[in-house]
Design a protein around this motif. Structure first.
Motif, PDB file in Angstrom:
ATOM      1  N   MET A   1      39.045  32.589  58.564  1.00  0.00           N
ATOM      2  CA  MET A   1      39.230  32.705  60.007  1.00  0.00           C
ATOM      3  C   MET A   1      40.686  32.408  60.358  1.00  0.00           C
ATOM      4  N   LEU A   2      41.313  33.334  61.090  1.00  0.00           N
ATOM      5  CA  LEU A   2      42.693  33.124  61.507  1.00  0.00           C
ATOM      6  C   LEU A   2      42.768  32.023  62.560  1.00  0.00           C
ATOM      7  N   MET A   3      43.953  31.447  62.690  1.00  0.00           N
ATOM      8  CA  MET A   3      44.112  30.295  63.565  1.00  0.00           C
ATOM      9  C   MET A   3      43.660  30.587  64.991  1.00  0.00           C
ATOM     10  N   TYR A   4      44.073  31.733  65.558  1.00  0.00           N
ATOM     11  CA  TYR A   4      43.733  31.998  66.949  1.00  0.00           C
ATOM     12  C   TYR A   4      42.243  32.189  67.153  1.00  0.00           C
ATOM     13  N   GLU A   5      41.530  32.669  66.114  1.00  0.00           N
ATOM     14  CA  GLU A   5      40.087  32.876  66.230  1.00  0.00           C
ATOM     15  C   GLU A   5      39.342  31.568  66.490  1.00  0.00           C
ATOM     16  N   ARG A   6      39.909  30.461  66.063  1.00  0.00           N
ATOM     17  CA  ARG A   6      39.258  29.164  66.254  1.00  0.00           C
ATOM     18  C   ARG A   6      39.253  28.758  67.715  1.00  0.00           C
ATOM     19  N   PHE A   7      40.138  29.378  68.505  1.00  0.00           N
ATOM     20  CA  PHE A   7      40.233  29.006  69.915  1.00  0.00           C
ATOM     21  C   PHE A   7      39.660  30.060  70.856  1.00  0.00           C
ATOM     22  N   ILE A   8      39.549  31.316  70.406  1.00  0.00           N
ATOM     23  CA  ILE A   8      38.951  32.345  71.266  1.00  0.00           C
ATOM     24  C   ILE A   8      37.655  32.898  70.682  1.00  0.00           C
ATOM     25  N   GLY A   9      37.322  32.481  69.444  1.00  0.00           N
ATOM     26  CA  GLY A   9      36.025  32.800  68.875  1.00  0.00           C
ATOM     27  C   GLY A   9      35.882  34.172  68.250  1.00  0.00           C
ATOM     28  N   ARG A  10      36.894  35.018  68.340  1.00  0.00           N
ATOM     29  CA  ARG A  10      36.794  36.380  67.797  1.00  0.00           C
ATOM     30  C   ARG A  10      38.143  36.814  67.260  1.00  0.00           C
ATOM     31  N   HIS A  11      38.111  37.790  66.341  1.00  0.00           N
ATOM     32  CA  HIS A  11      39.330  38.467  65.909  1.00  0.00           C
ATOM     33  C   HIS A  11      39.741  39.437  67.009  1.00  0.00           C
ATOM     34  N   ARG A  12      41.039  39.649  67.173  1.00  0.00           N
ATOM     35  CA  ARG A  12      41.492  40.510  68.272  1.00  0.00           C
ATOM     36  C   ARG A  12      40.915  41.915  68.161  1.00  0.00           C
ATOM     37  N   ASP A  13      40.700  42.415  66.934  1.00  0.00           N
ATOM     38  CA  ASP A  13      40.185  43.774  66.778  1.00  0.00           C
ATOM     39  C   ASP A  13      38.687  43.867  67.036  1.00  0.00           C
ATOM     40  N   LYS A  23      36.297  40.698  80.010  1.00  0.00           N
ATOM     41  CA  LYS A  23      35.023  40.012  80.260  1.00  0.00           C
ATOM     42  C   LYS A  23      34.815  38.826  79.332  1.00  0.00           C
ATOM     43  N   ASN A  24      35.241  38.949  78.081  1.00  0.00           N
ATOM     44  CA  ASN A  24      34.853  37.960  77.078  1.00  0.00           C
ATOM     45  C   ASN A  24      35.993  37.113  76.521  1.00  0.00           C
ATOM     46  N   TYR A  25      37.229  37.375  76.951  1.00  0.00           N
ATOM     47  CA  TYR A  25      38.336  36.564  76.455  1.00  0.00           C
ATOM     48  C   TYR A  25      38.302  35.199  77.132  1.00  0.00           C
ATOM     49  N   SER A  26      38.219  34.151  76.348  1.00  0.00           N
ATOM     50  CA  SER A  26      38.268  32.789  76.881  1.00  0.00           C
ATOM     51  C   SER A  26      38.777  31.869  75.788  1.00  0.00           C
ATOM     52  N   ILE A  27      39.364  30.775  76.213  1.00  0.00           N
ATOM     53  CA  ILE A  27      39.955  29.819  75.284  1.00  0.00           C
ATOM     54  C   ILE A  27      39.162  28.521  75.327  1.00  0.00           C
ATOM     55  N   LYS A  28      38.787  28.038  74.163  1.00  0.00           N
ATOM     56  CA  LYS A  28      38.049  26.790  74.064  1.00  0.00           C
ATOM     57  C   LYS A  28      38.843  25.826  73.185  1.00  0.00           C
ATOM     58  N   TYR A 227      49.756  24.542  77.440  1.00  0.00           N
ATOM     59  CA  TYR A 227      50.682  25.669  77.543  1.00  0.00           C
ATOM     60  C   TYR A 227      50.704  26.564  76.299  1.00  0.00           C
ATOM     61  N   PRO A 228      50.776  26.023  75.069  1.00  0.00           N
ATOM     62  CA  PRO A 228      50.790  26.919  73.899  1.00  0.00           C
ATOM     63  C   PRO A 228      49.572  27.825  73.815  1.00  0.00           C
ATOM     64  N   LEU A 229      48.419  27.366  74.301  1.00  0.00           N
ATOM     65  CA  LEU A 229      47.210  28.184  74.231  1.00  0.00           C
ATOM     66  C   LEU A 229      47.346  29.448  75.069  1.00  0.00           C
ATOM     67  N   GLY A 230      48.116  29.375  76.148  1.00  0.00           N
ATOM     68  CA  GLY A 230      48.359  30.566  76.955  1.00  0.00           C
ATOM     69  C   GLY A 230      49.117  31.630  76.200  1.00  0.00           C
ATOM     70  N   HIS A 231      49.799  31.238  75.123  1.00  0.00           N
ATOM     71  CA  HIS A 231      50.595  32.192  74.353  1.00  0.00           C
ATOM     72  C   HIS A 231      49.819  32.863  73.221  1.00  0.00           C
ATOM     73  N   ILE A 232      48.526  32.596  73.119  1.00  0.00           N
ATOM     74  CA  ILE A 232      47.698  33.411  72.218  1.00  0.00           C
ATOM     75  C   ILE A 232      47.764  34.864  72.671  1.00  0.00           C
ATOM     76  N   MET A 233      47.696  35.059  73.982  1.00  0.00           N
ATOM     77  CA  MET A 233      47.797  36.424  74.506  1.00  0.00           C
ATOM     78  C   MET A 233      49.182  36.999  74.233  1.00  0.00           C
ATOM     79  N   THR A 234      50.217  36.176  74.331  1.00  0.00           N
ATOM     80  CA  THR A 234      51.585  36.643  74.104  1.00  0.00           C
ATOM     81  C   THR A 234      51.788  37.112  72.671  1.00  0.00           C
TER      82      THR A 234
END
Length: 561
Positions: A1-13, A23-28, A227-234
């Motif tokens: 599991m990639l690092m960002y997947e641990r916080f949004i629960g899914r792979h970007r693809d 609808k389903n993008y969220s950060i935990k 703040y860094p979590l907002g940059h997952i989208m970036t």
């Protein structure tokens, strides 16, 4: 599991459509999230030998730093800071240009819970006084290059909170400076995550950044550990950084843009970052670095794309380059079209501020660029275009870009906490459930946003509202124009008329014939009423130290005439 997947629960693809993403993008995350521990140290534990950064000096010296090495040096730096008395909540000024030492310092401050205050090496004495007094700086870590320490020493008598001065390179103009490299080299690498009262919470202030200050003194923008979590989208969704890739964002660490493209989002994606510590920008030099180091993803302001396009782009091997982005100012369609013709790559635009992370963008593969458009609102932000009463406007109507945020507690990850020790400015910008960006745009029928300009930059002429960007974009299509700034000048009949202040491309000289040619060009390229009735040729445009054009300076100069 990639690092960002641990916080949004899914792979970007795994997000199939843009609707699915919205609808389903969220950060935990946990209430004690801290990027330095929960991302860097975790990567160091799982893949210690993977490349975190490739750093290249202006002399061509190369330094490859793995995640394991980055953890070790940030731990040593944290111990060094602690030995000097730096503790949670202390404000530390960082003036380190593009040195890899910036990463050691800022991540060490995150680990301690101290507040990092970024600043550019272009500051003068009065700038240091303002920042140190405003932030209550306790310690300054400053590059030994140039005259930075000399300027800081001139400011020191007016900065009573400053207790410690640390210099890189072991050289300073004055007395009392500690040697940063020697200090961290001698420090222990045994660092433990603090507990109890010294432990950080996600709601603790982490970064204090100064805005560009285009219309007055820079405001001090406070961000917490979310703040860094907002940059997952970036980094993950907009830059499309990927494991094994090498991402290059052109930015000095004196600006928050460096955190957009040189740290948080890219490491969430497990990509290495490329850092080139140059002094003076050269289009040919940057193209050479893109080719030599096989850069895979790239982000630069439109101005820098323009300078690169003055070179023979096709003569450089950019075959490793997969994805290009831009931010910092609006992208002219002509730059987009020329870059695509030269490289085959589209430029994906993004919009945000010091107060936000990426809040409007063209996100590959769901949103394809529409040249000249900012794109669509970014998942995670509720972006609206409103009138002066806060009501949403219809498509095609220009309004202010705002972000819905009822309170600090409910704000999206990446939106600032407020202006530090400036409740008045915070309330003026953030009220009635809206954060007001001060930027204007309109939506088209498909929901794409089209940038018009800053509120203060709108020109009202004969009943028309004219945004400078459209006129500047039209001028950019003419080969004689290197740069331009469009403003309004008072007119007894029309109220204001459009003025273009222009820097000419090499080989062109000012003339009445060229004025007429440029005016006719604008009339043919955009609505005729927007053409510049006044044109002034200059050798350079007034800019902030971050490189943004100061239209206000042009307006003030014209008012004095």
């Amino acid at each position: 599991m990639l690092m960002y997947e641990r916080f949004i629960g899914r792979h970007r693809d795994d997000f199939v459509t843009l609707e699915d993403l919205y609808k389903n993008y969220s950060i935990k995350c946990s209430d004690d999230f801290n990027f330095a521990y929960d991302v860097l140290d975790q990567l160091a534990a799982e893949k210690p030998d993977s490349l975190a950064m490739l750093w290249v000096s202006k002399h061509g010296e190369e330094k490859r730093i793995t995640f394991g090495e980055m953890k070790r040096w940030t731990d040593k730096t944290a111990n060094y800071f602690k030995s000097l008395g730096i503790k949670k909540g202390d404000f530390v000024l960082l003036v380190l240009k593009r040195s890899y030492l910036f990463w050691y310092a800022i991540l060490a401050l995150h680990k301690i819970g101290a507040v990092a205050v970024q600043a550019t090496h272009l500051l003068t004495t009065k700038d240091y006084v303002y920042r140190c007094q405003k932030a209550g700086i306790k310690m300054a870590v400053i590059t030994g290059d140039g005259n930075c320490t000399e300027e800081f020493d001139k400011a020191a008598p007016e900065c009573p909170t400053v207790q410690l001065k640390v210099v890189t390179g072991g050289k300073a103009a004055g007395e009392g400076w500690l040697d940063f490299e020697a200090g961290i080299a001698a420090a222990s690498e045994d660092w433990q995550r603090p507990t109890g009262e010294e432990a950080t919470k996600i709601s603790d202030i982490m970064i204090a950044a100064f805005s560009s200050g285009t219309t007055g003194y820079p405001k001090m923008v406070a961000h917490d550990h979310s703040y860094p979590l907002g940059h997952i989208m970036t980094g993950v969704f907009w830059h499309r950084a990927e494991p094994g890739g090498l991402h290059f964002t052109i930015s000095d660490t004196g600006w928050l843009k460096s955190l957009w493209g040189k740290l948080y989002g890219q490491w969430f994606a497990e990509s290495a970052v490329f850092t080139y510590d140059f002094d003076t920008f050269s289009g040919a030099d940057i193209l050479e670095k893109l080719a030599k180091y096989r850069i895979t993803t790239f982000c630069a302001p439109p101005t820098m794309y323009r300078f690169m396009l003055k070179e023979d782009v096709a003569s450089y091997d950019l075959s490793a380059l997969k994805h290009c982005c831009t931010a910092g100012e609006a992208l002219n369609p002509e730059v987009y079209n020329q870059w695509k013709k030269a490289t085959g790559l589209r430029i994906f635009e993004g919009f945000g501020q010091t107060e936000t992370t990426l809040s409007c963008s063209t996100l590959y593969p769901w949103v394809q660029p529409r040249p000249g458009s900012m794109g669509l609102p970014t998942p995670g932000y509720d972006l609206v275009v409103v009138d002066e009463n806060g009501n949403e406007v219809d498509p095609g109507v220009t309004g202010e870009i705002c972000l819905r945020a009822e309170s600090m507690a409910s704000r999206p990850k990446g939106l600032f906490m407020g202006y530090y020790k400036d409740e008045g400015s915070t309330q003026r910008a953030w009220h009635d459930g809206l954060y007001h960006t001060g930027d204007t745009a309109y939506r088209d029928e498909l929901g794409f946003l089209w940038y018009v300009g800053r509120n203060d930059d709108i020109i009202k002429s004969s009943g028309y509202r004219i945004g400078p960007f459209e006129v500047e974009s039209a001028l950019a299509e003419h080969p004689a124009v290197l740069e331009s700034a469009v403003t309004g000048v008072p007119d007894p009949i029309r109220g204001f008329v459009v003025k273009a202040t222009i820097v000419l491309s090499p080989g062109y000289e000012p003339s009445e014939e060229l004025v007429k040619e440029l005016q006719n060009h604008v009339k043919k390229t955009t609505a005729p009423y927007k053409y510049p009735r006044v044109i002034e040729f200059v050798s350079e445009l007034p800019k902030t130290i971050s490189g943004k054009i100061r239209r206000v300076a042009i307006r003030e100069k014209d008012m004095r005439r």
